[in-house]
Design a protein around this motif. Structure first.
Motif, PDB file in Angstrom:
ATOM      1  N   LYS A   1       0.906  -1.295   0.054  1.00 34.75           N
ATOM      2  CA  LYS A   1       0.072  -0.009  -0.176  1.00 34.75           C
ATOM      3  C   LYS A   1       1.024   1.095   0.007  1.00 34.75           C
ATOM      4  O   LYS A   1       1.918   1.287   0.708  1.00 34.75           O
ATOM      5  N   LEU A   2       0.615   2.101  -0.705  1.00 36.52           N
ATOM      6  CA  LEU A   2       1.429   3.363  -0.842  1.00 36.52           C
ATOM      7  C   LEU A   2       1.747   3.990   0.266  1.00 36.52           C
ATOM      8  O   LEU A   2       2.727   4.524   0.469  1.00 36.52           O
ATOM      9  N   THR A   3       0.540   4.377   0.975  1.00 38.51           N
ATOM     10  CA  THR A   3       0.800   5.076   2.214  1.00 38.51           C
ATOM     11  C   THR A   3       1.696   4.350   3.294  1.00 38.51           C
ATOM     12  O   THR A   3       2.747   5.059   3.782  1.00 38.51           O
ATOM     13  N   LEU A   4       1.716   3.066   3.322  1.00 40.60           N
ATOM     14  CA  LEU A   4       2.687   2.273   4.155  1.00 40.60           C
ATOM     15  C   LEU A   4       4.273   2.352   3.703  1.00 40.60           C
ATOM     16  O   LEU A   4       5.027   2.452   4.278  1.00 40.60           O
ATOM     17  N   ALA A   5       4.321   2.279   2.266  1.00 39.99           N
ATOM     18  CA  ALA A   5       5.551   2.399   1.578  1.00 39.99           C
ATOM     19  C   ALA A   5       6.031   3.871   2.089  1.00 39.99           C
ATOM     20  O   ALA A   5       7.395   3.668   2.335  1.00 39.99           O
ATOM     21  N   LEU A   6       5.402   4.889   1.899  1.00 34.63           N
ATOM     22  CA  LEU A   6       5.774   6.129   2.594  1.00 34.63           C
ATOM     23  C   LEU A   6       6.080   6.112   3.665  1.00 34.63           C
ATOM     24  O   LEU A   6       7.239   6.733   4.020  1.00 34.63           O
TER      25      LEU A   6
END
Length: 107
Positions: A19-24
Protein backbone atom coordinates in the motif's frame (compact mmCIF):
# COMPACT_ATOMS: atom_id res chain seq x y z
CA UNK A 1 11.01 -4.70 -5.89
CA UNK A 2 9.78 -1.33 -7.12
CA UNK A 3 11.45 2.04 -6.70
CA UNK A 4 9.39 4.86 -5.19
CA UNK A 5 10.81 8.36 -5.63
CA UNK A 6 9.57 11.26 -3.52
CA UNK A 7 10.99 14.73 -4.22
CA UNK A 8 12.99 16.05 -1.26
CA UNK A 9 12.98 12.58 0.36
CA UNK A 10 14.82 10.38 -2.12
CA UNK A 11 14.22 6.99 -3.72
CA UNK A 12 13.57 3.75 -1.88
CA UNK A 13 12.71 0.18 -2.81
CA UNK A 14 9.49 -1.48 -1.69
CA UNK A 15 7.84 -4.80 -2.43
CA UNK A 16 5.32 -4.62 -5.23
CA UNK A 17 1.81 -4.79 -3.84
CA UNK A 18 2.63 -2.59 -0.84
CA UNK A 19 0.00 0.00 0.00
CA UNK A 20 1.50 3.35 -1.04
CA UNK A 21 0.74 5.00 2.32
CA UNK A 22 2.70 2.31 4.15
CA UNK A 23 5.57 2.45 1.63
CA UNK A 24 5.87 6.18 2.29
CA UNK A 25 5.49 5.97 6.06
CA UNK A 26 7.94 3.09 6.39
CA UNK A 27 10.56 5.17 4.56
CA UNK A 28 10.27 8.29 6.73
CA UNK A 29 7.89 10.25 4.52
CA UNK A 30 5.45 11.46 7.17
CA UNK A 31 2.36 11.60 4.96
CA UNK A 32 -0.88 12.29 6.79
CA UNK A 33 -3.49 9.55 7.06
CA UNK A 34 -5.81 10.98 9.68
CA UNK A 35 -8.59 8.39 9.16
CA UNK A 36 -6.25 5.40 9.28
CA UNK A 37 -6.51 4.50 5.60
CA UNK A 38 -10.29 4.39 5.27
CA UNK A 39 -10.56 7.00 2.45
CA UNK A 40 -12.62 9.33 4.64
CA UNK A 41 -10.26 12.25 5.26
CA UNK A 42 -8.28 12.45 1.97
CA UNK A 43 -5.20 13.70 3.85
CA UNK A 44 -3.04 10.95 2.30
CA UNK A 45 -3.45 12.25 -1.22
CA UNK A 46 -0.46 12.36 -3.53
CA UNK A 47 0.27 13.87 -6.90
CA UNK A 48 1.51 11.15 -9.25
CA UNK A 49 4.49 12.58 -11.13
CA UNK A 50 5.45 9.32 -12.83
CA UNK A 51 4.15 5.76 -12.79
CA UNK A 52 0.76 4.15 -13.04
CA UNK A 53 -1.76 3.21 -10.37
CA UNK A 54 -4.68 2.35 -12.65
CA UNK A 55 -8.05 4.05 -12.79
CA UNK A 56 -9.43 5.95 -9.83
CA UNK A 57 -11.24 3.56 -7.54
CA UNK A 58 -14.91 4.14 -6.77
CA UNK A 59 -13.90 4.92 -3.17
CA UNK A 60 -11.50 7.61 -4.40
CA UNK A 61 -14.08 9.08 -6.77
CA UNK A 62 -16.62 9.34 -3.96
CA UNK A 63 -14.11 10.79 -1.48
CA UNK A 64 -12.87 13.37 -3.99
CA UNK A 65 -16.42 14.35 -4.89
CA UNK A 66 -17.36 14.68 -1.23
CA UNK A 67 -14.24 16.71 -0.35
CA UNK A 68 -13.92 18.68 -3.59
CA UNK A 69 -10.49 17.26 -4.41
CA UNK A 70 -9.03 17.42 -7.90
CA UNK A 71 -9.12 14.09 -9.68
CA UNK A 72 -5.49 14.30 -10.83
CA UNK A 73 -4.50 13.16 -7.34
CA UNK A 74 -4.64 9.71 -5.72
CA UNK A 75 -5.32 8.51 -2.21
CA UNK A 76 -2.19 6.67 -1.14
CA UNK A 77 -4.25 4.54 1.25
CA UNK A 78 -6.23 3.14 -1.69
CA UNK A 79 -3.48 2.30 -4.19
CA UNK A 80 -0.65 -0.21 -4.18
CA UNK A 81 2.82 0.13 -5.62
CA UNK A 82 2.91 -1.99 -8.77
CA UNK A 83 6.08 -0.64 -10.38
CA UNK A 84 8.50 2.25 -10.26
CA UNK A 85 6.82 5.56 -9.51
CA UNK A 86 7.38 9.12 -8.41
CA UNK A 87 4.83 10.76 -6.11
CA UNK A 88 4.56 14.02 -4.21
CA UNK A 89 2.56 13.98 -0.95
CA UNK A 90 0.29 17.00 -0.61
CA UNK A 91 0.09 16.91 3.20
CA UNK A 92 2.74 15.78 5.66
CA UNK A 93 3.21 16.07 9.41
CA UNK A 94 5.81 18.76 8.78
CA UNK A 95 3.66 20.85 6.43
CA UNK A 96 0.53 20.54 8.57
CA UNK A 97 2.01 21.33 11.97
CA UNK A 98 0.34 18.24 13.45
CA UNK A 99 2.17 16.01 15.92
CA UNK A 100 1.52 12.70 14.17
CA UNK A 101 0.18 11.42 10.84
CA UNK A 102 -2.81 9.50 12.26
CA UNK A 103 -3.58 5.82 12.91
CA UNK A 104 -1.48 3.42 10.84
CA UNK A 105 -3.48 2.02 7.90
CA UNK A 106 -3.92 -1.73 7.64
CA UNK A 107 -1.87 -3.67 5.13
Amino acid sequence: MAKVTVPDYGTFEVSEGTKLTLALEDNDVHILHRCGGKAKCTTCRVEVLDGEFGELTDIEKEAFKRKGVEENLRLSCQVRVNGDCQVKPTMTVESSGLDDPGPRPEK
